[in-house]
Scaffold this motif. Sequence first.
Motif, PDB file in Angstrom:
ATOM      1  N   ARG A  37       0.845  -1.192   0.000  1.00 28.80           N
ATOM      2  CA  ARG A  37       0.000   0.000   0.000  1.00 28.80           C
ATOM      3  C   ARG A  37       0.881   1.243   0.000  1.00 28.80           C
ATOM      4  NH1 ARG A  37      -2.206  -1.280   5.995  1.00 28.80           N
ATOM      5  NH2 ARG A  37      -0.168  -1.119   6.964  1.00 28.80           N
ATOM      6  N   HIS A  38       0.464   2.212  -0.788  1.00 28.85           N
ATOM      7  CA  HIS A  38       1.153   3.492  -0.883  1.00 28.85           C
ATOM      8  C   HIS A  38       0.130   4.602  -0.707  1.00 28.85           C
ATOM      9  CE1 HIS A  38       4.857   1.726  -2.423  1.00 28.85           C
ATOM     10  NE2 HIS A  38       4.150   1.058  -3.315  1.00 28.85           N
ATOM     11  N   PRO A  39       0.564   5.766  -0.219  1.00 26.95           N
ATOM     12  CA  PRO A  39      -0.364   6.899  -0.137  1.00 26.95           C
ATOM     13  C   PRO A  39      -0.816   7.320  -1.534  1.00 26.95           C
ATOM     14  CG  PRO A  39       1.685   7.356   1.070  1.00 26.95           C
ATOM     15  CD  PRO A  39       1.895   6.095   0.294  1.00 26.95           C
ATOM     16  N   HIS A  43      -4.027  12.861  -0.987  1.00 27.34           N
ATOM     17  CA  HIS A  43      -5.109  12.331  -0.154  1.00 27.34           C
ATOM     18  C   HIS A  43      -4.531  11.661   1.087  1.00 27.34           C
ATOM     19  CE1 HIS A  43      -8.082  13.106  -3.273  1.00 27.34           C
ATOM     20  NE2 HIS A  43      -7.194  12.634  -4.138  1.00 27.34           N
ATOM     21  N   VAL A  44      -5.411  11.305   2.029  1.00 25.18           N
ATOM     22  CA  VAL A  44      -4.956  10.678   3.266  1.00 25.18           C
ATOM     23  C   VAL A  44      -5.133   9.158   3.245  1.00 25.18           C
ATOM     24  CG1 VAL A  44      -5.406  12.763   4.605  1.00 25.18           C
ATOM     25  CG2 VAL A  44      -7.154  10.980   4.498  1.00 25.18           C
ATOM     26  N   LEU A  48      -3.681   0.033  -2.901  1.00 27.41           N
ATOM     27  CA  LEU A  48      -2.979  -1.246  -2.801  1.00 27.41           C
ATOM     28  C   LEU A  48      -2.689  -1.742  -4.207  1.00 27.41           C
ATOM     29  CD1 LEU A  48      -2.346  -3.613  -0.605  1.00 27.41           C
ATOM     30  CD2 LEU A  48      -4.371  -4.664  -1.626  1.00 27.41           C
ATOM     31  N   ILE A  49      -1.421  -2.101  -4.447  1.00 25.71           N
ATOM     32  CA  ILE A  49      -1.039  -2.620  -5.761  1.00 25.71           C
ATOM     33  C   ILE A  49      -0.202  -3.878  -5.593  1.00 25.71           C
ATOM     34  CG2 ILE A  49      -1.176  -0.425  -7.001  1.00 25.71           C
ATOM     35  CD1 ILE A  49       1.894  -0.195  -6.694  1.00 25.71           C
ATOM     36  N   LYS A  50      -0.194  -4.688  -6.641  1.00 29.81           N
ATOM     37  CA  LYS A  50       0.634  -5.904  -6.658  1.00 29.81           C
ATOM     38  C   LYS A  50       2.094  -5.489  -6.632  1.00 29.81           C
ATOM     39  CE  LYS A  50       0.823 -10.498  -7.839  1.00 29.81           C
ATOM     40  NZ  LYS A  50       1.277 -11.099  -6.607  1.00 29.81           N
ATOM     41  N   ASP A 113      -0.670   7.878  -9.687  1.00 28.65           N
ATOM     42  CA  ASP A 113      -1.461   8.536  -8.652  1.00 28.65           C
ATOM     43  C   ASP A 113      -1.022   8.126  -7.245  1.00 28.65           C
ATOM     44  OD1 ASP A 113      -4.602   8.392 -10.463  1.00 28.65           O
ATOM     45  OD2 ASP A 113      -2.998   9.874 -10.523  1.00 28.65           O
ATOM     46  N   LEU A 114      -0.148   7.137  -7.156  1.00 25.70           N
ATOM     47  CA  LEU A 114       0.355   6.674  -5.865  1.00 25.70           C
ATOM     48  C   LEU A 114       1.761   7.211  -5.647  1.00 25.70           C
ATOM     49  CD1 LEU A 114      -0.721   2.915  -5.940  1.00 25.70           C
ATOM     50  CD2 LEU A 114      -1.933   4.838  -4.919  1.00 25.70           C
ATOM     51  N   ASP A 115       2.056   7.535  -4.398  1.00 28.76           N
ATOM     52  CA  ASP A 115       3.420   7.936  -4.051  1.00 28.76           C
ATOM     53  C   ASP A 115       4.189   6.669  -3.705  1.00 28.76           C
ATOM     54  OD1 ASP A 115       5.778   8.996  -3.129  1.00 28.76           O
ATOM     55  OD2 ASP A 115       4.838  10.449  -1.773  1.00 28.76           O
TER      56      ASP A 115
END
Length: 150
Positions: A37-39, A43-44, A48-50, A113-115
């Motif tokens: 999981r990444h922020p 957003h707060v 979740l990505i593979k 879109d994920l950090d």
Amino acid sequence: MPHSLFVYGTLMAPEVVKTLIGRVPPSMPAILKGYIRHPVIGHVFPGLIKCRDDNVCTEGLMYHELDYKEMRVLDWFEDVEYTRTNIEVQLVGDDSLNIETTQVYVWTNPGSDLDVAKSWVYREFRENRLDWYLKNTVKPCRHGLDELNY
């Protein structure tokens, strides 16, 4: 037929789940292997990505005894940014290796879109952002659901 759901982000907070579905279902700690999981940038909440490394684990909760209407509410809340997917998780709490098939919301927006340089930490969210999130995101969503008679 009751459903189960692995949660790894804001839905781990009982206050969030209770606001959305009116109760906190029974849960157990669980681990999801091969996902991270990444922020979400700006957003707060996390996505979740593979992960390429199957040794990477994401800790979370597995909710049990969710009914169809509750799952629809959670689907609505998670919106189009996530896709509910079948997955196997390892339940935590006894000495046996207990693997169960459940569902999880996987991030389906572009990875940009994920950090990905940071990890999302539940404890930090709970201590620093939960009250804001309940007031500015969850309660307005619940109000929207009520207006839709969802």
